[in-house]
Write a protein that holds these residues in place. Structure first.
Motif, PDB file in Angstrom:
ATOM      1  N   GLY A   1       0.796  -1.230   0.000  1.00 45.35           N
ATOM      2  CA  GLY A   1       0.000   0.000   0.000  1.00 45.35           C
ATOM      3  C   GLY A   1       0.823   1.271   0.000  1.00 45.35           C
ATOM      4  N   LYS A   2       2.056   1.182  -0.486  1.00 48.44           N
ATOM      5  CA  LYS A   2       2.964   2.343  -0.451  1.00 48.44           C
ATOM      6  C   LYS A   2       3.249   2.944  -1.825  1.00 48.44           C
ATOM      7  N   ALA A   3       2.593   2.434  -2.872  1.00 48.79           N
ATOM      8  CA  ALA A   3       2.871   2.957  -4.220  1.00 48.79           C
ATOM      9  C   ALA A   3       1.703   2.660  -5.146  1.00 48.79           C
ATOM     10  N   GLU A   4       1.623   3.440  -6.224  1.00 51.83           N
ATOM     11  CA  GLU A   4       0.680   3.147  -7.300  1.00 51.83           C
ATOM     12  C   GLU A   4       1.281   3.608  -8.626  1.00 51.83           C
ATOM     13  N   ILE A   5       0.930   2.863  -9.687  1.00 49.37           N
ATOM     14  CA  ILE A   5       1.394   3.221 -11.036  1.00 49.37           C
ATOM     15  C   ILE A   5       0.784   4.563 -11.423  1.00 49.37           C
ATOM     16  N   LYS A   6       1.583   5.418 -12.054  1.00 50.11           N
ATOM     17  CA  LYS A   6       1.103   6.761 -12.379  1.00 50.11           C
ATOM     18  C   LYS A   6       1.734   7.237 -13.688  1.00 50.11           C
ATOM     19  N   VAL A   7       0.927   7.960 -14.458  1.00 51.63           N
ATOM     20  CA  VAL A   7       1.460   8.690 -15.617  1.00 51.63           C
ATOM     21  C   VAL A   7       1.445  10.158 -15.253  1.00 51.63           C
ATOM     22  N   ASN A   8       2.579  10.814 -15.389  1.00 49.98           N
ATOM     23  CA  ASN A   8       2.692  12.215 -15.006  1.00 49.98           C
ATOM     24  C   ASN A   8       2.947  13.069 -16.243  1.00 49.98           C
ATOM     25  N   TYR A   9       2.565  14.328 -16.164  1.00 50.47           N
ATOM     26  CA  TYR A   9       2.783  15.255 -17.280  1.00 50.47           C
ATOM     27  C   TYR A   9       3.443  16.527 -16.763  1.00 50.47           C
ATOM     28  N   ARG A  10       4.312  17.052 -17.571  1.00 49.96           N
ATOM     29  CA  ARG A  10       4.918  18.354 -17.256  1.00 49.96           C
ATOM     30  C   ARG A  10       3.897  19.477 -17.465  1.00 49.96           C
ATOM     31  N   LEU A  11       2.994  19.262 -18.406  1.00 46.71           N
ATOM     32  CA  LEU A  11       1.959  20.249 -18.737  1.00 46.71           C
ATOM     33  C   LEU A  11       1.124  20.586 -17.511  1.00 46.71           C
ATOM     34  N   ARG A  12       0.864  21.875 -17.326  1.00 49.67           N
ATOM     35  CA  ARG A  12      -0.007  22.306 -16.235  1.00 49.67           C
ATOM     36  C   ARG A  12      -1.250  22.981 -16.802  1.00 49.67           C
ATOM     37  N   ASP A  13      -2.287  23.054 -15.997  1.00 49.94           N
ATOM     38  CA  ASP A  13      -3.512  23.698 -16.465  1.00 49.94           C
ATOM     39  C   ASP A  13      -3.244  25.159 -16.816  1.00 49.94           C
ATOM     40  N   TRP A  14      -4.013  25.650 -17.756  1.00 43.33           N
ATOM     41  CA  TRP A  14      -3.822  26.967 -18.361  1.00 43.33           C
ATOM     42  C   TRP A  14      -4.456  28.041 -17.476  1.00 43.33           C
ATOM     43  N   LEU A  15      -3.617  28.884 -16.906  1.00 42.76           N
ATOM     44  CA  LEU A  15      -4.095  29.973 -16.060  1.00 42.76           C
ATOM     45  C   LEU A  15      -4.567  31.107 -16.974  1.00 42.76           C
ATOM     46  N   VAL A  16      -5.863  31.436 -16.919  1.00 43.78           N
ATOM     47  CA  VAL A  16      -6.422  32.406 -17.871  1.00 43.78           C
ATOM     48  C   VAL A  16      -6.875  33.717 -17.221  1.00 43.78           C
ATOM     49  N   SER A  17      -6.792  33.838 -15.899  1.00 49.40           N
ATOM     50  CA  SER A  17      -7.161  35.098 -15.244  1.00 49.40           C
ATOM     51  C   SER A  17      -6.087  36.144 -15.463  1.00 49.40           C
ATOM     52  N   ARG A  18      -6.507  37.382 -15.726  1.00 48.62           N
ATOM     53  CA  ARG A  18      -5.565  38.483 -15.826  1.00 48.62           C
ATOM     54  C   ARG A  18      -6.112  39.670 -15.027  1.00 48.62           C
ATOM     55  N   GLN A  19      -5.271  40.219 -14.163  1.00 50.04           N
ATOM     56  CA  GLN A  19      -5.695  41.352 -13.340  1.00 50.04           C
ATOM     57  C   GLN A  19      -5.344  42.655 -14.090  1.00 50.04           C
ATOM     58  N   ARG A  20      -5.949  42.787 -15.258  1.00 46.51           N
ATOM     59  CA  ARG A  20      -5.746  44.004 -16.034  1.00 46.51           C
ATOM     60  C   ARG A  20      -7.020  44.323 -16.807  1.00 46.51           C
ATOM     61  N   TYR A  21      -7.008  45.465 -17.443  1.00 50.76           N
ATOM     62  CA  TYR A  21      -8.231  46.009 -18.023  1.00 50.76           C
ATOM     63  C   TYR A  21      -8.514  45.530 -19.439  1.00 50.76           C
ATOM     64  N   TRP A  22      -7.543  45.626 -20.327  1.00 51.41           N
ATOM     65  CA  TRP A  22      -7.806  45.488 -21.763  1.00 51.41           C
ATOM     66  C   TRP A  22      -7.889  44.018 -22.174  1.00 51.41           C
ATOM     67  N   GLY A  23      -9.020  43.421 -21.876  1.00 46.88           N
ATOM     68  CA  GLY A  23      -9.271  42.025 -22.199  1.00 46.88           C
ATOM     69  C   GLY A  23     -10.758  41.734 -22.079  1.00 46.88           C
ATOM     70  N   ALA A  24     -11.145  40.517 -22.428  1.00 46.46           N
ATOM     71  CA  ALA A  24     -12.562  40.128 -22.341  1.00 46.46           C
ATOM     72  C   ALA A  24     -12.920  39.831 -20.887  1.00 46.46           C
ATOM     73  N   PRO A  25     -13.937  40.489 -20.324  1.00 47.86           N
ATOM     74  CA  PRO A  25     -14.337  40.200 -18.939  1.00 47.86           C
ATOM     75  C   PRO A  25     -14.746  38.732 -18.777  1.00 47.86           C
ATOM     76  N   ILE A  26     -14.354  38.149 -17.662  1.00 44.24           N
ATOM     77  CA  ILE A  26     -14.728  36.764 -17.383  1.00 44.24           C
ATOM     78  C   ILE A  26     -16.225  36.730 -17.049  1.00 44.24           C
ATOM     79  N   PRO A  27     -17.022  35.938 -17.770  1.00 44.90           N
ATOM     80  CA  PRO A  27     -18.493  35.987 -17.650  1.00 44.90           C
ATOM     81  C   PRO A  27     -19.023  35.194 -16.455  1.00 44.90           C
ATOM     82  N   VAL A  28     -18.636  35.623 -15.258  1.00 45.16           N
ATOM     83  CA  VAL A  28     -19.021  34.912 -14.040  1.00 45.16           C
ATOM     84  C   VAL A  28     -19.489  35.925 -13.002  1.00 45.16           C
TER      85      VAL A  28
END
Length: 814
Positions: A403-430
């Motif tokens: 119970g000390k290990a499990e097979i895993k596939v890992n990726y270097r890719l990370r989720d895409w951070l899309v928030s920007r704390q600036r004005y000139w862009g499309a407002p997030i529709p939330v």
């Protein structure tokens, strides 16, 4: 009149009036979607880089039009983004005003280029009729669980008191004020591109893309097959997992390393080490990820005072923190095997940590550490003597049983951070409601418009937060008071789907009609910079696949075929920039020579996929080349009524060979964007026409005119205005671009007679003409009967004659 900018204007007007380049949707079965990456209107004028991107690729599209394709070639502007906002902060001119003014100027210049862009299909990403649908795309991803919100570290400038995008950080410092950048945790929106990591990898080999670009994406996604192994913290009811692809080295672990940001660090650090750990965490915040992952950077770290328990031996292993481990990659924890990993070896050597070898080469010859290859295990308990490939499996199997290990596939890719704390862009529709939580804006309420009157000087918060009118709204669920999301979307979101909007850009009911877009897409030929390999090109692939899975598309990839243009550098060999004073303006050349000369020179003077330093030494020669063609056209007019001949004799066959060789070469080379060699072949054909005109007294005038007409058709994509003018001068029907692309005749490429070199004892002494199908004996006879060759062999003993058909004869004499 000689070719000049006046001719450019004449034909641009005619093309516009006759709608020559309008896409005909009824011919969709013959469509060819040609797309150049749209530009950012950050400057007032087009520079050489724009021309180099758009001019030659337009020539390729023109050739395809003449080959019978219904070419769809739209153009637009990637109009949101940081440069316009920075410019506004500096000058006080609102981003919307400066952007739209720049677009107006660039539209005019692109029209003056004479490209086939169909402006009826234009998109501008900062207009509500476009970003309404960018917001719609975001909402579809949110509803599908592919958009989520969490706290994450961002770049922070303590002087400007604002968040900085990665592109605003130069060598670890703020590009605006030069202050050292640190990290700050903020709640951000992400898109789950990692859900598509496997598919993004699996399909990439099928794409007609540059191998280097495919490799960049493959490395960026970074798939690793391995295992997650659990380590317990000594003396505490805590544990952590490490991801490894080399479980065969587990017996060589002598310490473990956590990322400074790992939440476990505060829980395990001893009182005696806390001061040093806190200082190091502040130090690590100031390093960029690129700096932290650098293999040349000196290793740094601090001991936490805590220990981990080795999962197999029970040994106590010191737990360190070091900036070469990232919290956002893998588990943020590393098992250090200094004998078999270069980074761990450097770290252990610096801090005098144990180095234990557990793998040796199978032949026992390589004793140098760190040894990073596979081999045979040593000092590894019952696994000693086992091959690495087998041991990595067996060790994980044993740990899994416990119970000390499990097979895993890992990726270097990370989720895409899309928030920007600036004005000139499309407002997030939330919308954020105290009672209902996160509530997506109803689709019928889109677009969430970007307000004009906003104070966007950086003060540490999203500029939209300052707009009371924008921020305060009602919750669509409960009707109570609520707040809009104050962030805007990364501009890469706008460009991740724009190719889907072009064919249906006036649709006000939806972003695109699914049935129509499935006929028009994917893009057949995409042209743009290689610098977008791991961002825009990857994001566009992800969005395409996500929209496919949501039922909006029936294709897997956005761009079938991709080509990267090179970069035109300044005359000093450096990248062009205003600060260096090495920017080259096309306008100065076009006003003198006309756009076709400039376009031709760009294609002839540089290999398209390579580029190089700007040098205008050859531009006058290109201008003279067009003048030579013009004189040829005038010559045809002179001799049309002359008495000629109807026969196709040797001279005509020679010219016909060059004609068909040129057709074949230009067609094949231009297809591969090898424009410099295409134009070289055209120059050779013009030379052959001049030779025929000068050398042949009684000409086959009809034949010569046909060759000139073929030459103009081949030339048309590379010099569109000039060839339209010459076509008209020849008295032919408008337009040359309604003509069919010439086809070569293979039989014309087989010469009746070929010229071969003659060597005497290895030295070239002359040339002779022989029938192309002559046998060796016939070639020997013709060679020895040549008057010039007789002089060299007369009175000498011929020991040997070597015949290499079609190339040379070597006579060995004594």
């Amino acid at each position: 009149m000689p070719y000049s900018p006046d001719i450019d204007r004449k034909w641009q007007k005619k093309w516009e009036e006759t709608k020559l380049y309008k896409f005909n949707p009824e011919n969709v079965d013959k469509k060819l979607y040609v797309l150049e990456m749209f530009s950012y209107p950050s400057g007032a004028k087009l520079h050489v880089g724009h021309w180099y991107n758009y001019g030659p690729s337009d020539s390729w599209a023109r050739m395809k039009k003449m080959q019978g394709y219904e070419v769809f070639q739209p153009m637009g502007f990637d109009a949101f983004g940081l440069p316009a906002e920075n410019y506004a902060i500096k000058t006080g001119i609102h981003p919307q005003d400066s952007t739209m003014k720049n677009i107006e100027t660039m539209e005019r210049q692109l029209r003056e280029m004479g490209a086939m862009f169909d402006w009826d299909y234009e998109v501008i990403t900062c207009l509500p009729e476009y970003y309404k649908w960018t917001q719609w795309v975001f909402l579809q991803l949110y509803k599908a669980g592919l958009a989520y919100r969490k706290e994450a570290p961002v770049n922070w400038c303590p002087s400007c008191n604002t968040v900085l995008a990665n592109e605003q950080v130069q060598d670890g410092r703020c590009e605006r004020c030069g202050t050292e950048v640190t990290k700050k945790n903020l709640t951000q929106w992400f898109l789950k591109i990692t859900d598509y990591a496997e598919e993004l990898l699996n399909n990439i080999d099928e794409l007609d893309w540059p191998e280097k670009t495919k490799k960049i994406q493959t490395n960026w996604i970074g798939r690793s097959e391995g295992a997650e192994i659990e380590f317990k913290v000594y003396g505490k009811d805590l544990s952590f997992r490490v991801f490894t692809t080399r479980a065969d080295t587990l017996y060589g672990v002598t310490y473990v390393v956590l990322a400074p940001e790992n939440e476990l660090v505060d829980k395990i650090t001893t009182d005696g080490q806390r001061k040093y750990v806190e200082e190091y965490k502040e130090f690590a915040k100031k390093q960029s990820e690129i700096e932290r992952l650098s293999t040349t950077k000196e290793k740094t770290g601090v001991f936490t005072g805590a220990y981990a328990v080795h999962p197999l031996t029970g040994e106590r292993l010191p737990i360190w923190i070091a900036d070469y481990v990232l919290a956002t990659y893998g588990t943020g924890c590393v098992m250090a095997v200094p004998a078999h990993d270069e980074r761990d070896y450097e770290f252990a050597s610096k801090f005098n940590l144990p180095i234990k070898r557990v793998v040796k080469s199978s032949n026992g010859e390589d004793d140098v550490l760190p040894y990073t290859e596979y081999g045979v295990l040593v000092d590894s308990a019952e696994f000693t003597g086992m091959k690495s490939e087998d041991a990595r499996i067996k060790i994980v199997e044993r740990l899994k049983e416990e119970g000390k290990a499990e097979i895993k596939v890992n990726y270097r890719l990370r989720d895409w951070l899309v928030s920007r704390q600036r004005y000139w862009g499309a407002p997030i529709p939330v919308i954020h409601c105290e009672k209902c939580g996160i509530v997506p804006v109803p689709e019928e309420d889109l677009p969430v418009r970007l307000p004009y009157n906003v104070e966007f000087a950086p003060d540490g918060e999203s500029p939209l937060k300052k707009s009371e009118e924008f921020m305060h709204t009602t919750c669509p669920n409960c009707g109570g008071p609520a707040l809009r999301d104050p962030d805007t979307l990364d501009t890469f979101v706008c460009s991740s789907w724009y190719y889907l909007r072009y064919p249906d850009n006036k649709n006000s009911e939806k972003p695109f009609d699914t049935e129509w877009i499935n006929k028009m897409l994917p893009v057949d030929k995409y042209i743009g910079g290689a610098e977008h390999a791991a961002m825009h090109l990857l994001y566009a692939r992800f969005i395409t696949k996500a929209l496919r899975d949501l039922g909006y598309l029936k294709f897997d990839e956005p761009f079938k075929s991709l080509i990267h243009q090179g970069t035109i550098l300044g005359p000093d060999g450096n990248k062009m920039s205003k600060s260096k004073g090495n920017v080259v303006s096309p306008d100065d050349y076009i006003s003198v020579y006309g756009s076709d000369v400039f376009r031709l020179y760009l294609m002839f003077g540089f290999a398209y996929t390579e580029g190089g330093p700007w040098n205008d030494d050859g531009i006058k020669a290109v201008s003279r080349f067009l003048s030579r063609i013009e004189r040829l056209i005038e010559r045809i007019s002179e001799i049309r009524t002359s008495q000629g001949k109807d026969e196709i004799d040797r001279d005509e066959k020679e010219l016909n060979f060059t004609r068909h060789y040129t057709i074949k070469s230009v067609t094949e080379d231009a297809e591969k964007f090898q424009f410099n060699t295409s134009i070289s072949r055209l120059m050779e054909l013009v030379n052959a026409l001049y030779k025929y005109d000068n050398d042949v007294k009684v000409k086959n005038i009809k034949f010569m005119e046909d060759v000139v007409a073929d030459m103009l058709r081949l030339m048309a994509p590379f010099a569109p205005h000039f060839t339209e003018e010459m076509w008209e001068k020849m008295g032919y029907e408008y337009s040359i671009f309604n003509q069919s692309w010439p086809k070569w005749d293979e039989s014309a490429l087989v010469k009746d007679v070929v010229e071969i070199g003659v060597q005497i004892n290895g030295k070239l002494r002359g040339r002779v003409e022989v029938p192309s199908n002559a046998e060796d004996k016939e070639i020997e006879r013709i060679t020895l009967e040549d008057e010039k060759i007789k002089e060299y062999v007369e009175g000498k003993e011929i020991k040997k004659i070597i015949v290499i058909r079609g190339r040379l004869v070597n006579i060995v004499v004594k």
